[in-house]
Each structure stands twice: as C-alpha cells, then as structure tokens.
Design an enzyme around this catalytic site. Structure first.
Site, PDB file in Angstrom:
ATOM      1  N   GLU A 139     -19.787  89.601  68.227  1.00 39.99           N
ATOM      2  CA  GLU A 139     -20.202  88.380  68.935  1.00 39.99           C
ATOM      3  C   GLU A 139     -19.884  87.140  68.107  1.00 39.99           C
ATOM      4  OE1 GLU A 139     -21.748  88.123  71.920  1.00 39.99           O
ATOM      5  OE2 GLU A 139     -22.166  90.225  72.343  1.00 39.99           O
ATOM      6  N   ARG A 154     -47.521 100.686  45.380  1.00 39.35           N
ATOM      7  CA  ARG A 154     -46.766 101.240  44.254  1.00 39.35           C
ATOM      8  C   ARG A 154     -47.308 100.687  42.941  1.00 39.35           C
ATOM      9  NH1 ARG A 154     -43.319 105.359  43.846  1.00 39.35           N
ATOM     10  NH2 ARG A 154     -41.696 105.118  42.269  1.00 39.35           N
TER      11      ARG A 154
HETATM   12  C1  FAD Z   1     -20.212  97.857  66.294  1.00 41.63           C
HETATM   13  C2  FAD Z   1     -19.383  96.860  67.029  1.00 41.63           C
HETATM   14  C3  FAD Z   1     -19.526  96.710  68.388  1.00 41.63           C
HETATM   15  C4  FAD Z   1     -18.733  95.810  69.095  1.00 41.63           C
HETATM   16  N1  FAD Z   1     -18.858  95.715  70.451  1.00 41.63           N
HETATM   17  C5  FAD Z   1     -17.975  94.936  71.144  1.00 41.63           C
HETATM   18  C6  FAD Z   1     -17.989  94.906  72.574  1.00 41.63           C
HETATM   19  O1  FAD Z   1     -18.842  95.565  73.202  1.00 41.63           O
HETATM   20  N2  FAD Z   1     -17.064  94.188  73.215  1.00 41.63           N
HETATM   21  C7  FAD Z   1     -16.120  93.457  72.566  1.00 41.63           C
HETATM   22  O2  FAD Z   1     -15.305  92.829  73.224  1.00 41.63           O
HETATM   23  N3  FAD Z   1     -16.083  93.450  71.218  1.00 41.63           N
HETATM   24  C8  FAD Z   1     -16.984  94.163  70.495  1.00 41.63           C
HETATM   25  N4  FAD Z   1     -16.947  94.180  69.110  1.00 41.63           N
HETATM   26  C9  FAD Z   1     -15.876  93.447  68.446  1.00 41.63           C
HETATM   27  C10 FAD Z   1     -16.301  92.231  67.653  1.00 41.63           C
HETATM   28  O3  FAD Z   1     -16.668  91.199  68.514  1.00 41.63           O
HETATM   29  C11 FAD Z   1     -15.173  91.865  66.709  1.00 41.63           C
HETATM   30  O4  FAD Z   1     -15.139  92.861  65.707  1.00 41.63           O
HETATM   31  C12 FAD Z   1     -15.331  90.507  66.107  1.00 41.63           C
HETATM   32  O5  FAD Z   1     -15.137  89.492  67.065  1.00 41.63           O
HETATM   33  C13 FAD Z   1     -14.351  90.272  64.936  1.00 41.63           C
HETATM   34  O6  FAD Z   1     -13.063  90.590  65.314  1.00 41.63           O
HETATM   35  P1  FAD Z   1     -12.180  91.545  64.397  1.00 41.63           P
HETATM   36  O7  FAD Z   1     -12.952  92.762  64.108  1.00 41.63           O
HETATM   37  O8  FAD Z   1     -10.880  91.716  65.043  1.00 41.63           O
HETATM   38  O9  FAD Z   1     -12.008  90.750  63.035  1.00 41.63           O
HETATM   39  P2  FAD Z   1     -10.961  89.595  62.733  1.00 41.63           P
HETATM   40  O10 FAD Z   1     -10.918  88.643  63.849  1.00 41.63           O
HETATM   41  O11 FAD Z   1      -9.672  90.232  62.321  1.00 41.63           O
HETATM   42  O12 FAD Z   1     -11.622  88.900  61.477  1.00 41.63           O
HETATM   43  C14 FAD Z   1     -11.505  89.412  60.133  1.00 41.63           C
HETATM   44  C15 FAD Z   1     -12.136  88.431  59.151  1.00 41.63           C
HETATM   45  O13 FAD Z   1     -11.446  87.199  59.210  1.00 41.63           O
HETATM   46  C16 FAD Z   1     -12.349  86.117  59.383  1.00 41.63           C
HETATM   47  N5  FAD Z   1     -11.651  85.056  60.108  1.00 41.63           N
HETATM   48  C17 FAD Z   1     -11.114  85.131  61.340  1.00 41.63           C
HETATM   49  N6  FAD Z   1     -10.554  83.946  61.675  1.00 41.63           N
HETATM   50  C18 FAD Z   1     -10.746  83.111  60.629  1.00 41.63           C
HETATM   51  C19 FAD Z   1     -10.408  81.753  60.351  1.00 41.63           C
HETATM   52  N7  FAD Z   1      -9.736  81.002  61.239  1.00 41.63           N
HETATM   53  N8  FAD Z   1     -10.759  81.238  59.166  1.00 41.63           N
HETATM   54  C20 FAD Z   1     -11.431  81.964  58.254  1.00 41.63           C
HETATM   55  N9  FAD Z   1     -11.774  83.257  58.445  1.00 41.63           N
HETATM   56  C21 FAD Z   1     -11.447  83.807  59.630  1.00 41.63           C
HETATM   57  C22 FAD Z   1     -13.488  86.717  60.128  1.00 41.63           C
HETATM   58  O14 FAD Z   1     -14.637  85.925  59.958  1.00 41.63           O
HETATM   59  C23 FAD Z   1     -13.578  88.070  59.466  1.00 41.63           C
HETATM   60  O15 FAD Z   1     -14.290  87.953  58.267  1.00 41.63           O
HETATM   61  C24 FAD Z   1     -17.772  95.032  68.403  1.00 41.63           C
HETATM   62  C25 FAD Z   1     -17.659  95.163  67.022  1.00 41.63           C
HETATM   63  C26 FAD Z   1     -18.452  96.064  66.323  1.00 41.63           C
HETATM   64  C27 FAD Z   1     -18.275  96.188  64.855  1.00 41.63           C
END
Ligand code: FAD
Lengths: 248, 387
Positions: B367, B272
């Site tokens: 994860e 570029r």
């Molecule tokens: C595309 C995709 C595929 C997935 N595939 C799978 C799968 O195959 N199997 C499966 O079981 N799960 C799966 N997941 C789920 C994934 O593991 C969860 O989304 C993840 O563990 C976070 O949980 P949550 O979405 O409920 O967020 P929450 O637990 O509600 O967290 C929300 C926010 O709060 C923060 N937080 C939480 N606790 C605390 C704390 N004590 N102190 C400070 N901050 C905190 C988190 O870091 C986050 O920023 C998938 C998710 C996605 C997006």
C-alpha cells in the site's frame, strides 16, 4: 410471552479495579464498563427463547444514570426488542433494586424475568431472590439449563451438592449461572439497527419506590496480598509444613 | 485520580461515540475469543484461518462502511477501530478484511454498474465470494502508471494479457479486480476465478504475513465481456482511490500491534526479576516503555483526527500518506524493541512481538512503501514531484 431481562453496568471483568486511597469506594473513573457477564447470559437465554418461538418480546431494563444507556444499547444490538432505563444517580442496593423492578413488572406484566445470579461489582446475589419474594412468584436461581413448556419452566440449578432440577410455574424469576449458555457476539449491522429501537427512560422518583438502602458501607479495602508460596521436596515435608501451621 | 490506562494514556476512548465504542468492544471480544487462540499456529503453518471467514462475515466485518447490499453502513472511524482490533491479533487477519472491503468491494460499489453491485456485493459481504486486488506487477509496484498488463478490444469483448505479483488472496479469490492499460487509460476489470487463460500461483517462503495468502496472477488472452469492466472510472485515480480507502484502515491497524506489544512487555518487565529487581525498575527499560506509550499516543491521536476528517468528507490523501507512514513506522519500531526486551522468549511465537514485527515488514512495504508516502508528503509541501 414477554421476558424482562435485567442489565447492570459494571466495570469490565478484565479491568483490575483499585480501591480509592481514602477507602471510600472503588475507582471506576475511566475504567472500561460492560454488561455484567451474568446478565449477558440472561439476555442470551431470553433471545434464544424468542428465537424458539416461546417468547414474543425481550425487554432489557437497567437502573442507573444515563451512562447505563450504553449497556442497554448493547443489549438492543444483541437482539432485545426494547429497553427501559430507570433513571437515578443513587447506587441502589438489592432490596431497592428489586422493588424498582417490581414496579416495572406491574406495568409490563412479563411472563418471565431473567436476571444474572449476581453482579460482578458487589457480588450480592440477592436481587433475584428478593424480587421473587416481593412479587410473590416462584424463583429458580443459579440456572444452568432452562426449558419452558406452556406455563412452566423446568430449570436445572447448580447447587453445592451438584445439579438439581426443579419445575416452576410462570411467571417466575430465573437467575443465571455461568454455564447456562455462551452469549453471542454483537454484529455490526445490529449496532446500527439498535439505534432505532425504543429506549424508554422512567424517572426513579416516578415509580414511588422507597429507597431503603439499609446497608451502610464504612470502608473499602483491597484484599490482603497473598504470601508467596514455598516449594517442598517431599510429601513428608508437606505434611510437616501443614502441621506446623495447624492446618492438619 | 484513577490510574491511567497504559494502553490509552490520553483516554482517547472518551472521544468515541456510543456506537464506536460498541463496535470496538464487540470486535475486540470476538478477536480475543475466536482469533487470538488460532493465530500463532496459522502463522507457523503459513495458512490463513479460513475457518473464521463465515464468522467474520456474520459479524458484518466485510464492507462494513458500505450502505445497502447487506452491509452495515458504519462510519470510517468505526472501520478504523475494527482494523485496530483485528491487527492487534495479526496483520494478516486485518489484511483479509482490508482487501475484501477497501480494495474489492469499494471499487465495485464506487465504480461498478448496478448489475455488478447486485451480483457481487451481497455475496462478498456474506463471505461467499472472496476478492483480490491486482495492481502491483513484477516490474515494480511503486510506479503503477508504468504497468504492463493490458486489455485490448476484440469485437464486443476484451482480451487481457499480463501478470500481477504480491496479490493478497490471489489464489483463494473468486473474483479478481484487475487494473490494466487500455486505449482509454488504466481501467478495472472483474476477472472470475475459472476464466480460461487465468491462472494463479502462491508465493511461498514468506517470512512475513504468513497467516495470509499472497499470490501471482497470470493472464493469457483472458476473454472478458464488456460487462466485466468497471464503467465508473478511467485512469490511475481508480486504483489509487481504493488504496486511499485501504491506507486509511492501515493507519489504524498497526496501533493494535503496538498496543499488543506494549501490553506484553509491561507484563514481562514487571514479572521478570534480574539483578534482584524487576526488569521494569531499570531506567533503561522505563525510558523504552515510556517511549512506546508516547508513540502509541501520537499515533492514536493522528488516527482519530484522520477518522474525523474522513467522516466529515474532508480528508485529503496526503493526510493518509503521513498517517500510514507514521503509524506503521511507530508500530514496527515498537515491535522490534519489544522483541528485544523479551530476550530469548521474544524469538518464539509464544510471544506476539516477533510475529507483529515480521508482519509489519510487509505492512510498511505494501500500500505504498514508507519512502513513497514520504515523497507524497514532500510533494504536497514543495509542489515538486520527486518520485
Ligand atoms: C505481503 C504483501 C501483500 C501485498 N498485497 C498486494 C495486493 O493485494 N495487491 C497489490 O496490487 N499489491 C500488493 N502488494 C504489493 C505492494 O503494494 C508492493 O510490494 C509495493 O507497492 C512496493 O512495490 P515493489 O515490491 O515492486 O517494490 P519497488 O517499487 O521495486 O520498491 C523497492 C524499493 O525502492 C523504493 N523506491 C521506489 N521508488 C522510489 C523513488 N522514486 N525514490 C526512492 N526510493 C524509491 C521503495 O520505497 C522500496 O524501498 C503486496 C505486497 C506484499 C509484500
């Protein structure tokens, strides 16, 4: 029937090679190395002949130092039955490479030898032809199709004028062109199996082959940088431009 | 001296064994030839390239570290390299292999009965049976101990009730590994696709990991024989040990995204021409490129040592926590910055960084979110749980 396939370790075709600043060669330090693509096609063809029940054993051979064992192992993982490394630090030129292969052929007695038409490092395109002459057997070079039936192979060759089909008596030397086949991908379980396949190391000195590297290379240089093109806005302007350069 | 490889500045490949190099090269060749040409369209249309499943299986990518049952028995460093090469194409592709291998085949292999192993592992290795892993629930994924899904004894059987959310491959799976509360703590159950009371629903409108199916699972009095329970483990350590396996792979995968992004911007900034010179001739650009190379290198070294520890049987989960955190964050930052350097072109799927960037928003969440990994490392350092 045994098939012997030559495998050369070369800089991977994706790597942009650089000439060493002193012009003494090409810098291969740390570059990704692979099987010469034409040799991969040769191996694929041999494997298909074995899978069709025409060949009973596929042997891969490489001439070089111990680093070429990596390419031989890849050949074994693709499906070759066993491997031979002719161990030498010398970078053999085509005639010496052909003599070396002939020495191995005398012990192995293959019914068919398949080589790449050339290696993408030096692009010599000579070893197969020289080997056939030294062995005093027919050659079918630039193969784009191979059909083996009994003691003959019918080979379609890519020649300047198009395609030519010839029949050769076996044993013979075939060299492969790009369109002969698409080599298979290596499967992970076969990488593990390849570790248990035999890889024999023969010292080059043991074969009593004369190393008459008879071409001396004085200097390597990168190709001249291509000049930037120009845009012309009409056919007439194109003709004028070509004429002014003496091209028409 | 030879020119350094900008994508492997410290020649980390020289630390790999002949087998590991062969694994990386053969998967890289497959990815370039077969997966890369399809993936932008898959992302655009929000579909997983199911047509690749037979090839993925034939290559031996499913359950590649397991011994027997039609699996390759590779070491973990090789598995890491596989994840890196797959994710160089797309996180969705790597997710498919991670879920099948680490989250589904691994628990059956580690905690299953011989009968369960015989029945499922060869089919799963061959790609004829697809698995999904149901741990996360709608109420909150970061606190799995608090799950609501439960299984109650009913004579010799179990009755499963509850819901799971964000489940990769949920609706395409033939077999779901479902974690549920029981009188004896959390246990794993193998729930088959057509069982009465089990339904799935896909989550649409995702802006991330579009080339991957994500679903909700619902269980309404699903009757399970005791033979579908994983007999080898009780408690949260069951699912967590699966996550440690998968997170190991995720510590490698995003390196592939970052390498792909750096490769794109190196070419782009070289070609570029702005203000009469290549973009790459600006200090502000070079600093960003150098920073990418620095962060990729540290991630590569971290992943390699993690692999060596795991192959030696010495890896501890805190080491995975830190590696997953560092390496996903590294890749996400690089993808965002690469997207920016591509200007307007950077917002199209013609260039890969925006796709990696969007995907990595999932990878940094699933994860274990970044915060959860930081808190796990903090707990290791202080001995105090601050979750
Ligand atoms: C595309 C995709 C595929 C997935 N595939 C799978 C799968 O195959 N199997 C499966 O079981 N799960 C799966 N997941 C789920 C994934 O593991 C969860 O989304 C993840 O563990 C976070 O949980 P949550 O979405 O409920 O967020 P929450 O637990 O509600 O967290 C929300 C926010 O709060 C923060 N937080 C939480 N606790 C605390 C704390 N004590 N102190 C400070 N901050 C905190 C988190 O870091 C986050 O920023 C998938 C998710 C996605 C997006």
């Amino acid at each position: 029937m045994k098939i012997l396939v030559g495998i050369k370790r070369v800089v991977d075709f994706n790597v942009r090679v650089r000439v060493k600043p002193d012009g003494s060669g090409v810098d291969t330090d740390g570059a990704k190395m692979s099987i010469n693509p034409f040799d991969e096609i040769a191996l694929e063809e041999a494997l298909r002949l074995r899978e069709a029940g025409i060949a009973s054993e596929v042997i891969v051979i490489s001439i070089g130092d111990s680093s070429c064992q990596q390419q031989l192992r890849t050949g074994l993982a693709m499906g070759a039955d066993r491997a031979i490394q002719v161990d030498t630090d010398i970078h053999l030129q085509p005639l010496a490479a052909a003599r070396t292969m002939l020495a191995v052929i005398e012990t192995e007695q293959p019914g068919l030898v398949i080589l790449g038409k050339q290696a993408i490092d030096d692009d010599n395109n000579q070893t197969g032809q020289m080997l056939a002459a030294l062995w005093n057997r027919p050659q079918a070079t630039f193969a784009s199709k191979v059909v083996v039936a009994g003691d003959t192979a019918t080979v379609t060759r890519e020649v300047d004028a198009g395609l030519e089909t010839i029949e050769v008596d076996l044993p013979a030397v075939i060299t492969t062109d790009l369109r002969l086949n698409t080599p298979r991908f290596v499967k992970l379980p076969d990488i593990m199996k390849a570790k248990r396949k035999p890889l024999e190391v023969i010292a080059f000195t043991e074969l009593a082959v004369s190393n008459d590297n008879n071409i001396q290379i004085d200097h390597y240089a990168p190709p001249a940088v291509r000049e930037k093109g120009i845009m012309v806005d009409s056919a007439a302007a194109l003709v004028t431009e070509l004429k002014s350069r003496g091209l028409l | 001296m030879a020119k350094l490889n900008p994508l492997d500045l410290y020649d980390i490949r020289s630390q790999l064994s002949e087998d590991e190099l062969m694994v990386q090269d053969s998967i890289a060749a497959w990815v370039d030839e077969r997966a890369v040409p399809l993936i932008a369209e898959c992302f655009d249309k929000a579909r997983f390239p199911t047509e690749l499943i037979p090839e993925i299986a034939e290559l031996g990518l499913l359950g590649s570290t397991l011994e027997g049952y039609g699996c390759a028995g590779l070491n973990y460093t090789s598995y890491g390299l596989i994840c890196q090469e797959l994710e160089r194409c797309d996180s969705g592709l790597r997710s498919f292999v991670s879920v099948q291998s680490s989250l589904c085949m691994y628990p059956i292999y580690a905690f299953g009965s011989e009968e369960q192993k015989q029945r499922w592992l060869p089919e799963m290795a061959a790609g004829r049976a697809i698995g999904c892993f149901g741990l996360t629930e709608p109420q909150g994924g970061s606190d799995p101990a608090n799950m609501k899904t439960h299984a109650k004894r009913d004579g010799d059987d179990w009755l499963l009730n509850g819901a799971k959310m964000w489940i990769t491959n949920g609706s395409v799976a033939d077999i779901a590994i479902v974690w549920a509360q029981t009188e004896d703590g959390i246990q794993g159950f193998l729930v088959e696709k057509d069982m009465a009371g089990f339904v799935t629903q896909d989550i649409h409108s995702k802006m991330s990991l579009r080339a991957s199916t994500t679903s909700e699972l619902y269980f309404d009095n699903v009757r399970l024989p005791d033979s579908s329970r994983l007999p080898g483990v009780k408690g949260l350590k069951g699912p967590l040990s699966c996550l440690t396996q998968a997170r190991f792979g995720i510590s490698w995968g995003p390196i592939g995204c970052a390498i792909d992004c750096l490769d794109s911007v190196l070419k782009y900034t070289e070609d570029r021409i702005l203000f009469d010179r290549p973009l790459a001739a600006n200090q502000a650009i070079q600093i960003r490129l150098a920073d990418m190379a620095r962060r990729i290198t540290t991630a590569q070294l971290l992943a390699l040592q993690l692999g060596r520890l795991k192959d030696a049987g010495k890896m501890q989960h805190t080491q995975v926590n830190l590696a997953k955190w560092n390496n996903v964050r590294m890749a996400l930052d690089i993808a965002r910055d690469a997207r920016d350097m591509l200007g307007g072109f950077g917002i199209t799927t013609e260039y890969t960084p925006i796709r990696h960037m969007l995907n990595l928003e999932s990878v940094i969440t699933y994860e274990g979110t970044e915060t959860i990994h930081q808190l796990a490392v903090g707990r290791e350092l202080t001995g105090i749980s601050a979750f």
